[in-house]
Enzyme design. Sequence first.
Site, short mmCIF file in Angstrom:
data_model
loop_
_atom_site.label_atom_id
_atom_site.label_comp_id
_atom_site.label_asym_id
_atom_site.label_seq_id
_atom_site.Cartn_x
_atom_site.Cartn_y
_atom_site.Cartn_z
N ARG A 56 17.53 89.89 116.88
CA ARG A 56 16.40 90.72 117.35
C ARG A 56 15.09 90.20 116.79
O ARG A 56 14.04 90.23 117.45
CB ARG A 56 16.65 92.18 116.96
CG ARG A 56 17.79 92.77 117.80
CD ARG A 56 18.08 94.20 117.46
NE ARG A 56 16.90 95.04 117.64
CZ ARG A 56 16.77 96.21 117.03
NH1 ARG A 56 17.74 96.63 116.21
NH2 ARG A 56 15.71 96.96 117.21
N ASN A 89 9.67 101.65 116.84
CA ASN A 89 10.01 100.25 117.06
C ASN A 89 9.88 99.44 115.77
O ASN A 89 9.04 99.74 114.93
CB ASN A 89 9.12 99.64 118.15
CG ASN A 89 9.29 100.37 119.48
OD1 ASN A 89 10.32 101.00 119.71
ND2 ASN A 89 8.28 100.30 120.33
N HIS A 106 10.88 103.56 111.47
CA HIS A 106 12.25 103.03 111.31
C HIS A 106 12.26 101.65 110.67
O HIS A 106 13.25 100.93 110.78
CB HIS A 106 12.95 102.97 112.67
CG HIS A 106 13.20 104.33 113.24
ND1 HIS A 106 13.50 104.53 114.57
CD2 HIS A 106 13.18 105.56 112.67
CE1 HIS A 106 13.67 105.84 114.79
NE2 HIS A 106 13.46 106.47 113.66
N CYS A 114 15.51 94.48 98.91
CA CYS A 114 16.65 94.32 98.00
C CYS A 114 17.31 95.69 97.80
O CYS A 114 16.65 96.62 97.31
CB CYS A 114 16.19 93.76 96.64
SG CYS A 114 17.56 93.66 95.45
N ASN A 198 6.58 107.88 130.35
CA ASN A 198 7.92 107.30 130.27
C ASN A 198 8.34 106.81 131.66
O ASN A 198 7.76 107.22 132.66
CB ASN A 198 8.90 108.38 129.76
CG ASN A 198 10.16 107.80 129.15
OD1 ASN A 198 10.79 106.95 129.76
ND2 ASN A 198 10.51 108.25 127.95
C1 BV8 Z 1 17.26 111.21 109.06
C2 BV8 Z 1 17.14 101.34 113.41
C3 BV8 Z 1 17.03 112.79 107.26
C4 BV8 Z 1 16.12 100.32 113.68
C5 BV8 Z 1 17.31 103.53 114.38
C6 BV8 Z 1 18.19 116.51 113.17
C7 BV8 Z 1 17.17 116.35 112.23
C8 BV8 Z 1 17.13 115.22 111.42
C9 BV8 Z 1 18.11 114.22 111.56
C10 BV8 Z 1 19.11 114.37 112.49
C11 BV8 Z 1 19.17 115.51 113.29
N1 BV8 Z 1 20.24 115.38 114.11
C12 BV8 Z 1 20.87 114.20 113.87
C13 BV8 Z 1 20.23 113.57 112.87
C14 BV8 Z 1 20.64 112.29 112.28
C15 BV8 Z 1 20.09 111.07 113.01
C16 BV8 Z 1 19.96 111.24 114.49
O1 BV8 Z 1 18.86 111.54 114.99
N2 BV8 Z 1 21.04 110.99 115.21
C17 BV8 Z 1 20.97 111.06 116.66
C18 BV8 Z 1 21.80 109.94 117.26
C19 BV8 Z 1 21.44 112.45 117.07
N3 BV8 Z 1 18.80 110.70 112.45
C20 BV8 Z 1 18.77 109.93 111.35
O2 BV8 Z 1 19.75 109.56 110.75
C21 BV8 Z 1 17.38 109.55 110.84
N4 BV8 Z 1 17.28 109.92 109.44
O3 BV8 Z 1 17.47 112.09 109.85
O4 BV8 Z 1 16.99 111.42 107.71
C22 BV8 Z 1 15.82 113.55 107.69
C23 BV8 Z 1 15.99 114.84 108.20
C24 BV8 Z 1 14.86 115.54 108.60
C25 BV8 Z 1 13.59 114.99 108.52
C26 BV8 Z 1 13.45 113.71 108.03
C27 BV8 Z 1 14.57 112.97 107.63
C28 BV8 Z 1 17.16 108.05 110.93
C29 BV8 Z 1 17.03 107.65 112.36
C30 BV8 Z 1 16.67 106.16 112.44
C31 BV8 Z 1 17.84 105.39 112.92
N5 BV8 Z 1 17.47 104.00 113.18
N6 BV8 Z 1 17.22 102.23 114.56
C32 BV8 Z 1 16.55 99.45 114.80
O5 BV8 Z 1 17.66 98.89 114.71
O6 BV8 Z 1 15.75 99.33 115.72
S1 BV8 Z 1 17.20 104.57 115.72
C33 BV8 Z 1 17.20 103.75 117.24
O7 BV8 Z 1 16.94 104.72 118.25
C34 BV8 Z 1 16.08 102.79 117.38
O8 BV8 Z 1 15.48 102.41 116.21
C35 BV8 Z 1 15.03 103.52 118.20
O9 BV8 Z 1 13.87 103.53 117.48
C36 BV8 Z 1 15.55 104.91 118.25
C37 BV8 Z 1 15.08 105.72 119.43
O10 BV8 Z 1 15.32 104.99 120.59
P1 BV8 Z 1 14.11 104.82 121.65
O11 BV8 Z 1 13.02 104.07 120.99
O12 BV8 Z 1 13.77 106.14 122.23
O13 BV8 Z 1 14.80 103.87 122.71
P2 BV8 Z 1 15.91 104.29 123.79
O14 BV8 Z 1 16.56 103.03 124.25
O15 BV8 Z 1 16.75 105.41 123.27
O16 BV8 Z 1 15.05 104.87 125.00
C38 BV8 Z 1 14.20 103.99 125.72
C39 BV8 Z 1 13.18 104.86 126.40
O17 BV8 Z 1 12.22 104.02 127.02
C40 BV8 Z 1 13.79 105.73 127.50
O18 BV8 Z 1 13.18 106.99 127.47
C41 BV8 Z 1 13.41 104.95 128.78
O19 BV8 Z 1 13.23 105.83 129.88
C42 BV8 Z 1 12.09 104.37 128.38
N7 BV8 Z 1 11.73 103.14 129.09
C43 BV8 Z 1 12.53 102.07 129.37
N8 BV8 Z 1 11.80 101.12 130.01
C44 BV8 Z 1 10.52 101.60 130.11
C45 BV8 Z 1 10.48 102.88 129.54
N9 BV8 Z 1 9.37 103.62 129.50
C46 BV8 Z 1 8.24 103.07 130.03
N10 BV8 Z 1 8.19 101.84 130.60
C47 BV8 Z 1 9.31 101.08 130.66
N11 BV8 Z 1 9.27 99.87 131.23
#
Ligand code: BV8
Length: 225
Positions: A56, A89, A106, A114, A198
């Site tokens: 990536r 991102n 993120h 480290c 979006n």
């Molecule tokens: C945490 C790593 C504690 C980097 C990523 C409730 C509250 C708090 C936490 C949780 C909760 N429920 C569940 C959780 C835990 C979890 C979570 O959310 N799980 C999900 C699956 C349910 N969250 C965590 O663990 C987070 N930490 O919660 O800590 C805390 C609690 C409270 C408050 C603070 C902290 C940590 C989350 C980070 C995980 N790391 N990635 C990397 O490798 O890149 S997340 C991963 O998904 C990516 O990083 C990305 O950033 C993220 C979101 O994805 P999107 O950016 O939205 O991309 P996606 O493909 O999903 O969608 C694309 C979009 O673009 C679509 O809408 C599409 O229509 C659109 N699109 C496409 N093409 C176009 C377009 N739009 C316009 N033009 C185009 N051409």
Amino acid sequence: METIVILTGAGISAESGLGTFRDKDGLWTRYDLNEVATPDGFARNPALVHEFYNARRANARTAKPNAAHEALARLQRAWPGKVWIVTQNVDDLHERAGSTGVLHLHGVLEGALCARCGQRWSAPARMHPADPCPACGEAQTRPDIVWFGEYPYHMAEIWPLLRAADLFVAIGSSGTVYPAAAFAQDAGRAGAHCLELNAEASATAPDFDEIRLGPATQIVPAWVD
Ligand code: BV8
């Protein structure tokens, strides 16, 4: 002029050729996020995780900012100090388009961390589990990325920004990952007008006052200009 907080997701970088996660043939359809985007996955197989991020990082280095990144940089220049970009991102396309003060919730592909002493440095093109930390010498180098289950960066700055925002805009975010998925609710509850830009309505579409659909390179400049 009001304060604008903009959340960007993978969709803003899609037209720069960087894959999204949950669209058709998105990254999470080709990789198991539990293997490459969790601390347990890294502990189990650090070489696989480094390979995932090395690929990536190489992609991101060849990609170019697109018209949507450039439009946001223009907006920031037009309203100095009033436009904040919070991005999910890990690429640096906002910065390369000229945006400043970008908060990477993120983490960043260009960062190395480290796991033992917390030292941060600029990532080389390719990282390897045996890379020694420049500070403590331990071979516990990882990408400076926030994985699932880890606490996102910059939250102490982001919460007050959301509460003070007059306008909250989410661009290219699927609204599936927390806490970013709750930002529209947080900002809306504090009185912000919430706009979603979006390609299709996100999972959090009901949290927005207004939704404009289309490719980011068209609808973001149209909104900014
Ligand atoms: C945490 C790593 C504690 C980097 C990523 C409730 C509250 C708090 C936490 C949780 C909760 N429920 C569940 C959780 C835990 C979890 C979570 O959310 N799980 C999900 C699956 C349910 N969250 C965590 O663990 C987070 N930490 O919660 O800590 C805390 C609690 C409270 C408050 C603070 C902290 C940590 C989350 C980070 C995980 N790391 N990635 C990397 O490798 O890149 S997340 C991963 O998904 C990516 O990083 C990305 O950033 C993220 C979101 O994805 P999107 O950016 O939205 O991309 P996606 O493909 O999903 O969608 C694309 C979009 O673009 C679509 O809408 C599409 O229509 C659109 N699109 C496409 N093409 C176009 C377009 N739009 C316009 N033009 C185009 N051409």
